[in-house]
Design an enzyme around this catalytic site. Structure first.
Site, short mmCIF file in Angstrom:
data_model
loop_
_atom_site.label_atom_id
_atom_site.label_comp_id
_atom_site.label_asym_id
_atom_site.label_seq_id
_atom_site.Cartn_x
_atom_site.Cartn_y
_atom_site.Cartn_z
N ARG A 162 1.18 47.92 -5.47
CA ARG A 162 1.05 46.63 -6.16
C ARG A 162 -0.27 45.92 -5.80
NH1 ARG A 162 4.91 49.06 -7.70
NH2 ARG A 162 7.06 48.30 -7.82
N SER A 235 9.43 40.08 -9.72
CA SER A 235 9.63 40.12 -8.27
C SER A 235 8.70 39.11 -7.60
CB SER A 235 9.26 41.49 -7.71
OG SER A 235 10.10 42.46 -8.24
N GLU A 331 4.37 38.78 -4.06
CA GLU A 331 3.73 39.68 -5.02
C GLU A 331 3.04 38.81 -6.09
OE1 GLU A 331 6.02 43.15 -6.26
OE2 GLU A 331 5.42 42.77 -8.32
#
Ligand code: NAP
Length: 338
Positions: A162, A235, A331
């Site tokens: 990510r 998320s 995130e």
């Protein structure tokens, strides 16, 4: 140019302040005009993608927001593979749908991820064992400071879990991503290992790309929150990467912990940590953690602000740290303006 726009209208969290100047650009050669406008007026620039993984300050932004909205997608035969060139403003899931329709493999597990094609490399989007970097070939970006186009290949992008170079401080908001090239496979039958898809796929055998896409779309719509109904940014936290020692300690105290190997370390499912810390479905002021998925913070009826969401996230972080000795990292990117 539009002068009456707010980040509330442009982000899936539906929060953030008003924007002084907002430009949508449909042609990469027009970016320079907007960049020069900002520079001449001594205004800061913010480059916006789909607005689906950012949390923007409640303060008004006395600057220029540029959104690249060119959407064309081109498929070119390259022997065993097909090279797809997509403008950054295309909707990511439209690209996946078109690829699957043409029976081209490599991104079918990334179905139904919100956001634009241009934002996909920034986050190195991933789901069900597939990551953008697996099919990524290169991208073309406009360097704001030096006013020139620059190509980045896979190595240049420094992809990680990510992560990419574009999330690092020295590169963040320094480039307008205009075009992304992927290399998709003509002959490909995926085998999926993620248990969460087993409701719709037999995990022991290969499946057609269409079957995988359909399963992913169904599971995501059941398990995740639709931001059109309940504003959210997917998320909120990354899965923490932990050492072997920490894994053993965690398993001793919590044998049911969801831990998976990751390179030479382990990753623990952040949603499990948040749920175990008692936050799933819990509210703090006008915002709450989703009832369906502990990693998603939702902003029901758009009533919360960015500072409400930050407060909730900070509370979750400190409870998880106290309970497990693990620090959660967002995130979602927090964007602060002076
Ligand atoms: P899930 O499939 O139960 O996965 C929960 C977590 O466990 C995920 O973070 C996943 O890691 C990990 N995991 C599960 N099975 C695994 C396996 N066989 N090998 C390695 N790791 C495994 O439920 P979910 O939360 O709905 O997630 C499904 C997929 O969609 C995941 O890949 C997740 O990352 C992705 N997703 C992304 C977002 C976002 O906003 N970025 C939001 C929701 C879901 P990984 O995350 O490394 O895959």
């Amino acid at each position: 140019m539009n002068k009456d726009v707010s980040f509330k209208d442009l982000t899936t969290f539906k929060t953030g302040g008003n924007i002084k100047y907002y430009f949508e650009v449909t042609d990469k050669n027009k970016i320079i005009e907007k960049v020069r406008f900002a520079k001449q007026n001594n205004l800061p620039i913010f480059i916006l993608g789909g607005g689906s993984d950012i949390l923007v300050s409640d303060n008004d932004f006395n600057g220029v927001v540029i959104k690249y909205v060119g959407k064309s997608i081109n498929f070119a035969d390259a022997g065993e593979d097909v090279v797809v060139t997509s403008e950054a403003g295309a909707v990511w899931d439209d690209l996946v749908a078109e690829a699957v329709e043409r029976n081209l493999g490599g991104i079918e597990c990334l179905s139904a991820i919100p956001g634009t094609v241009g934002a996909a490399p920034i986050q190195n989007i991933g789901a069900y064992g597939q990551e953008l970097k697996d099919t990524f070939r290169s991208l073309l970006a406009f360097d704001i400071e030096n006013e020139k186009f620059q190509e980045f290949n896979k190595e240049d992008c420094q992809f990680d879990y990510r992560e990419s170079i574009f999330k690092k401080k020295e590169y963040w908001q320094k480039y307008v991503i205009c075009e992304v090239k992927l290399k998709l496979l003509k002959h490909y039958s995926p085998i999926i290992k993620y248990e969460s898809l087993s409701k719709y796929l037999d995990l022991s055998k290969p499946h057609s790309l269409k079957e995988v896409r359909e399963a992913v779309v169904k599971v995501r719509s059941e398990k995740l929150e639709d931001y059109h109904k309940l504003p959210n940014a997917g998320s909120f936290f990354k899965n923490p990467i932990i050492s072997e020692e920490k894994k053993k300690e965690l398993e001793l105290n919590f044998p049911e912990a969801r831990i998976y190997p990751y390179k030479d370390k382990y990753k623990v499912f952040a949603g499990w940590l948040v749920e175990k810390a008692g936050w799933k479905g819990r509210s703090l002021g006008p915002v709450k953690v989703s009832d369906k998925h502990a990693l998603i913070i939702v902003n029901p009826e758009n009533k919360g602000t960015t500072s409400d969401i930050k407060k909730l996230a900070d509370n979750i972080k400190s409870d998880v740290l106290e309970m497990f000795g693990i620090e959660l990292e967002p995130e979602v990117q927090f964007i602060a303006f002076a």
